[in-house]
Design a protein around this motif. Structure first.
Motif, PDB file in Angstrom:
ATOM      1  N   TRP A   1       0.834  -1.203   0.000  1.00  0.00           N
ATOM      2  CA  TRP A   1       0.000   0.000   0.000  1.00  0.00           C
ATOM      3  C   TRP A   1       0.874   1.260   0.000  1.00  0.00           C
ATOM      4  O   TRP A   1       0.610   2.208  -0.751  1.00  0.00           O
ATOM      5  CB  TRP A   1      -0.921  -0.016   1.207  1.00  0.00           C
ATOM      6  N   LEU A   2       1.930   1.260   0.815  1.00  0.00           N
ATOM      7  CA  LEU A   2       2.828   2.418   0.868  1.00  0.00           C
ATOM      8  C   LEU A   2       3.540   2.634  -0.474  1.00  0.00           C
ATOM      9  O   LEU A   2       3.848   3.778  -0.842  1.00  0.00           O
ATOM     10  CB  LEU A   2       3.863   2.233   1.978  1.00  0.00           C
ATOM     11  N   LEU A   3       3.778   1.541  -1.194  1.00  0.00           N
ATOM     12  CA  LEU A   3       4.456   1.635  -2.492  1.00  0.00           C
ATOM     13  C   LEU A   3       3.474   1.800  -3.652  1.00  0.00           C
ATOM     14  O   LEU A   3       3.885   1.787  -4.815  1.00  0.00           O
ATOM     15  CB  LEU A   3       5.310   0.386  -2.717  1.00  0.00           C
ATOM     16  N   SER A   4       2.189   1.938  -3.336  1.00  0.00           N
ATOM     17  CA  SER A   4       1.134   2.123  -4.338  1.00  0.00           C
ATOM     18  C   SER A   4       1.059   0.970  -5.338  1.00  0.00           C
ATOM     19  O   SER A   4       0.799   1.178  -6.528  1.00  0.00           O
ATOM     20  CB  SER A   4       1.328   3.449  -5.088  1.00  0.00           C
ATOM     21  N   ALA A   5       1.300  -0.256  -4.843  1.00  0.00           N
ATOM     22  CA  ALA A   5       1.180  -1.450  -5.684  1.00  0.00           C
ATOM     23  C   ALA A   5      -0.195  -2.069  -5.447  1.00  0.00           C
ATOM     24  O   ALA A   5      -0.479  -2.532  -4.346  1.00  0.00           O
ATOM     25  CB  ALA A   5       2.277  -2.458  -5.341  1.00  0.00           C
ATOM     26  N   PRO A   6      -1.075  -2.081  -6.442  1.00  0.00           N
ATOM     27  CA  PRO A   6      -2.437  -2.583  -6.246  1.00  0.00           C
ATOM     28  C   PRO A   6      -2.453  -4.067  -5.875  1.00  0.00           C
ATOM     29  O   PRO A   6      -1.727  -4.875  -6.457  1.00  0.00           O
ATOM     30  CB  PRO A   6      -3.099  -2.366  -7.613  1.00  0.00           C
ATOM     31  N   ILE A   7      -3.270  -4.414  -4.894  1.00  0.00           N
ATOM     32  CA  ILE A   7      -3.466  -5.806  -4.486  1.00  0.00           C
ATOM     33  C   ILE A   7      -4.744  -6.307  -5.142  1.00  0.00           C
ATOM     34  O   ILE A   7      -5.812  -5.733  -4.974  1.00  0.00           O
ATOM     35  CB  ILE A   7      -3.556  -5.929  -2.958  1.00  0.00           C
ATOM     36  N   ASN A   8      -4.622  -7.384  -5.902  1.00  0.00           N
ATOM     37  CA  ASN A   8      -5.751  -7.888  -6.677  1.00  0.00           C
ATOM     38  C   ASN A   8      -6.491  -9.036  -6.011  1.00  0.00           C
ATOM     39  O   ASN A   8      -7.609  -9.359  -6.408  1.00  0.00           O
ATOM     40  CB  ASN A   8      -5.265  -8.340  -8.061  1.00  0.00           C
ATOM     41  N   GLY A   9      -5.874  -9.682  -5.028  1.00  0.00           N
ATOM     42  CA  GLY A   9      -6.552 -10.803  -4.389  1.00  0.00           C
ATOM     43  C   GLY A   9      -5.651 -11.533  -3.415  1.00  0.00           C
ATOM     44  O   GLY A   9      -4.470 -11.203  -3.256  1.00  0.00           O
ATOM     45  N   LEU A  10      -6.224 -12.520  -2.753  1.00  0.00           N
ATOM     46  CA  LEU A  10      -5.505 -13.334  -1.779  1.00  0.00           C
ATOM     47  C   LEU A  10      -5.899 -14.788  -1.975  1.00  0.00           C
ATOM     48  O   LEU A  10      -7.078 -15.132  -1.965  1.00  0.00           O
ATOM     49  CB  LEU A  10      -5.842 -12.884  -0.345  1.00  0.00           C
ATOM     50  N   LYS A  11      -4.895 -15.639  -2.192  1.00  0.00           N
ATOM     51  CA  LYS A  11      -5.125 -17.070  -2.323  1.00  0.00           C
ATOM     52  C   LYS A  11      -4.601 -17.766  -1.085  1.00  0.00           C
ATOM     53  O   LYS A  11      -3.442 -17.589  -0.705  1.00  0.00           O
ATOM     54  CB  LYS A  11      -4.409 -17.619  -3.564  1.00  0.00           C
ATOM     55  N   ILE A  12      -5.462 -18.548  -0.440  1.00  0.00           N
ATOM     56  CA  ILE A  12      -5.071 -19.285   0.753  1.00  0.00           C
ATOM     57  C   ILE A  12      -5.128 -20.768   0.433  1.00  0.00           C
ATOM     58  O   ILE A  12      -6.194 -21.311   0.157  1.00  0.00           O
ATOM     59  CB  ILE A  12      -5.992 -18.963   1.944  1.00  0.00           C
ATOM     60  N   GLY A  13      -3.972 -21.397   0.430  1.00  0.00           N
ATOM     61  CA  GLY A  13      -3.879 -22.806   0.077  1.00  0.00           C
ATOM     62  C   GLY A  13      -3.257 -23.629   1.171  1.00  0.00           C
ATOM     63  O   GLY A  13      -2.977 -23.138   2.272  1.00  0.00           O
ATOM     64  N   ILE A  14      -2.981 -24.878   0.839  1.00  0.00           N
ATOM     65  CA  ILE A  14      -2.491 -25.822   1.833  1.00  0.00           C
ATOM     66  C   ILE A  14      -1.107 -25.446   2.353  1.00  0.00           C
ATOM     67  O   ILE A  14      -0.735 -25.807   3.466  1.00  0.00           O
ATOM     68  CB  ILE A  14      -2.502 -27.250   1.242  1.00  0.00           C
ATOM     69  N   PHE A  15      -0.322 -24.701   1.568  1.00  0.00           N
ATOM     70  CA  PHE A  15       1.018 -24.319   1.983  1.00  0.00           C
ATOM     71  C   PHE A  15       1.131 -22.849   2.360  1.00  0.00           C
ATOM     72  O   PHE A  15       2.222 -22.304   2.427  1.00  0.00           O
ATOM     73  CB  PHE A  15       2.024 -24.676   0.895  1.00  0.00           C
ATOM     74  N   GLY A  16      -0.012 -22.195   2.590  1.00  0.00           N
ATOM     75  CA  GLY A  16       0.025 -20.823   3.061  1.00  0.00           C
ATOM     76  C   GLY A  16      -0.761 -19.878   2.180  1.00  0.00           C
ATOM     77  O   GLY A  16      -1.507 -20.297   1.293  1.00  0.00           O
ATOM     78  N   ALA A  17      -0.570 -18.582   2.436  1.00  0.00           N
ATOM     79  CA  ALA A  17      -1.297 -17.547   1.715  1.00  0.00           C
ATOM     80  C   ALA A  17      -0.372 -16.857   0.724  1.00  0.00           C
ATOM     81  O   ALA A  17       0.840 -16.764   0.932  1.00  0.00           O
ATOM     82  CB  ALA A  17      -1.876 -16.527   2.689  1.00  0.00           C
ATOM     83  N   GLU A  18      -0.957 -16.371  -0.356  1.00  0.00           N
ATOM     84  CA  GLU A  18      -0.190 -15.656  -1.371  1.00  0.00           C
ATOM     85  C   GLU A  18      -1.003 -14.471  -1.876  1.00  0.00           C
ATOM     86  O   GLU A  18      -2.123 -14.638  -2.358  1.00  0.00           O
ATOM     87  CB  GLU A  18       0.155 -16.588  -2.536  1.00  0.00           C
ATOM     88  N   LEU A  19      -0.429 -13.282  -1.732  1.00  0.00           N
ATOM     89  CA  LEU A  19      -1.074 -12.071  -2.221  1.00  0.00           C
ATOM     90  C   LEU A  19      -0.827 -11.924  -3.717  1.00  0.00           C
ATOM     91  O   LEU A  19       0.298 -12.068  -4.190  1.00  0.00           O
ATOM     92  CB  LEU A  19      -0.518 -10.842  -1.505  1.00  0.00           C
ATOM     93  N   ALA A  20      -1.879 -11.648  -4.451  1.00  0.00           N
ATOM     94  CA  ALA A  20      -1.753 -11.333  -5.872  1.00  0.00           C
ATOM     95  C   ALA A  20      -1.714  -9.817  -5.992  1.00  0.00           C
ATOM     96  O   ALA A  20      -2.707  -9.144  -5.717  1.00  0.00           O
ATOM     97  CB  ALA A  20      -2.928 -11.912  -6.653  1.00  0.00           C
ATOM     98  N   ALA A  21      -0.559  -9.281  -6.346  1.00  0.00           N
ATOM     99  CA  ALA A  21      -0.383  -7.829  -6.431  1.00  0.00           C
ATOM    100  C   ALA A  21       0.294  -7.465  -7.737  1.00  0.00           C
ATOM    101  O   ALA A  21       1.046  -8.251  -8.316  1.00  0.00           O
ATOM    102  CB  ALA A  21       0.445  -7.323  -5.248  1.00  0.00           C
ATOM    103  N   ASP A  22       0.013  -6.268  -8.210  1.00  0.00           N
ATOM    104  CA  ASP A  22       0.645  -5.752  -9.422  1.00  0.00           C
ATOM    105  C   ASP A  22       1.969  -5.110  -9.029  1.00  0.00           C
ATOM    106  O   ASP A  22       2.014  -3.978  -8.557  1.00  0.00           O
ATOM    107  CB  ASP A  22      -0.280  -4.734 -10.089  1.00  0.00           C
ATOM    108  N   ARG A  23       3.061  -5.859  -9.236  1.00  0.00           N
ATOM    109  CA  ARG A  23       4.393  -5.397  -8.828  1.00  0.00           C
ATOM    110  C   ARG A  23       5.194  -4.816  -9.990  1.00  0.00           C
ATOM    111  O   ARG A  23       6.396  -4.581  -9.848  1.00  0.00           O
ATOM    112  CB  ARG A  23       5.167  -6.551  -8.189  1.00  0.00           C
ATOM    113  N   ARG A  24       4.553  -4.608 -11.125  1.00  0.00           N
ATOM    114  CA  ARG A  24       5.298  -4.178 -12.307  1.00  0.00           C
ATOM    115  C   ARG A  24       5.988  -2.830 -12.122  1.00  0.00           C
ATOM    116  O   ARG A  24       7.023  -2.576 -12.727  1.00  0.00           O
ATOM    117  CB  ARG A  24       4.367  -4.125 -13.519  1.00  0.00           C
ATOM    118  N   GLY A  25       5.439  -1.971 -11.298  1.00  0.00           N
ATOM    119  CA  GLY A  25       6.042  -0.667 -11.105  1.00  0.00           C
ATOM    120  C   GLY A  25       7.068  -0.620  -9.992  1.00  0.00           C
ATOM    121  O   GLY A  25       7.642   0.449  -9.724  1.00  0.00           O
ATOM    122  N   LEU A  26       7.343  -1.757  -9.346  1.00  0.00           N
ATOM    123  CA  LEU A  26       8.267  -1.771  -8.222  1.00  0.00           C
ATOM    124  C   LEU A  26       9.704  -1.992  -8.678  1.00  0.00           C
ATOM    125  O   LEU A  26       9.966  -2.805  -9.565  1.00  0.00           O
ATOM    126  CB  LEU A  26       7.880  -2.873  -7.230  1.00  0.00           C
TER     127      LEU A  26
END
Length: 203
Positions: free
Chosen positions: A52-77
């Motif tokens: 959020w501080l880096l203004s990278a949009p978060i598109n979703g959150l996947k929670i699976g058997i091995f943990g959670a993974e944020l889907a974010a647009d990191r192209r501008g980072l």
């Protein structure tokens, strides 16, 4: 960033995660499960805050058997920005554990311990854990993406094999702890994927 009304459509929880958490709770108790999930929430909030501080949009959150993974647009980072976002999760766990130790003494010992374990686990150099992503970013930043990919494949493959063998040893020594079996299987799969891809790359 997410709008509140979009949250139900942005979060995906796998059936495997539900089965694993139920199994863990039956074996270890619902209180310990709540403690572990609380530490996981602290971890993901750390990632979210830096994104959020880096203004990278978060598109979703996947929670699976091995943990959670944020889907974010990191192209501008940049490399430093993405590295900060990756390490923010373990950093949040470490900070939470330190604050609880200072403020609560032994009252929050279990929750502090859960945060420390989650921090250490996520810093392992295994993809898709934060440590694997951080190793790739650091090496790619210094020597290029090809070298970053090579480093994370061999380090991740080796670490996964060692950790899987360690978990199997713990299960044998304790005469149970079968809830560790999914983690061991996942680490073996990660080792196979990384070492096989590494072998193909060098062939």
């Amino acid at each position: 960033m997410w709008r509140l009304c979009d949250l139900p459509n942005r979060i995906r929880v796998s059936p495997g995660f539900c089965l694993l958490t139920a199994w863990f709770a039956l074996d270890n108790g619902w209180e310990l499960l709540g403690t572990v999930l609380g530490a996981a929430a602290v971890h993901e909030l750390g990632h979210c805050l830096v994104l959020w501080l880096l203004s990278a949009p978060i598109n979703g959150l996947k929670i699976g058997i091995f943990g959670a993974e944020l889907a974010a647009d990191r192209r501008g980072l940049s490399y430093p920005g993405e590295l900060a976002a990756v390490l923010a999760g373990p950093g949040a766990n470490l900070l939470c554990a330190a604050l609880l130790t200072l403020l609560g003494g032994t009252r929050w010992a279990v929750f502090s311990g859960a945060n420390l374990v989650l921090c250490a686990f996520n810093l392992l150099p295994v993809r898709p854990l934060d440590g694997g992503r951080a190793l790739y970013l650091l090496t790619a930043w210094a020597a290029g993406p090809a070298e970053g990919e090579k480093a994370v494949r061999w380090a991740g493959g080796g670490a996964s094999l060692i950790l899987a063998a360690s978990l199997v040893w713990v299960m044998v020594r304790t005469g149970g702890s079968l809830w560790l079996l999914p983690a061991a299987a996942g680490l073996l799969a990660a080792a196979g994927r990384e070492l096989w891809l590494g072998g193909l790359k060098n062939s």
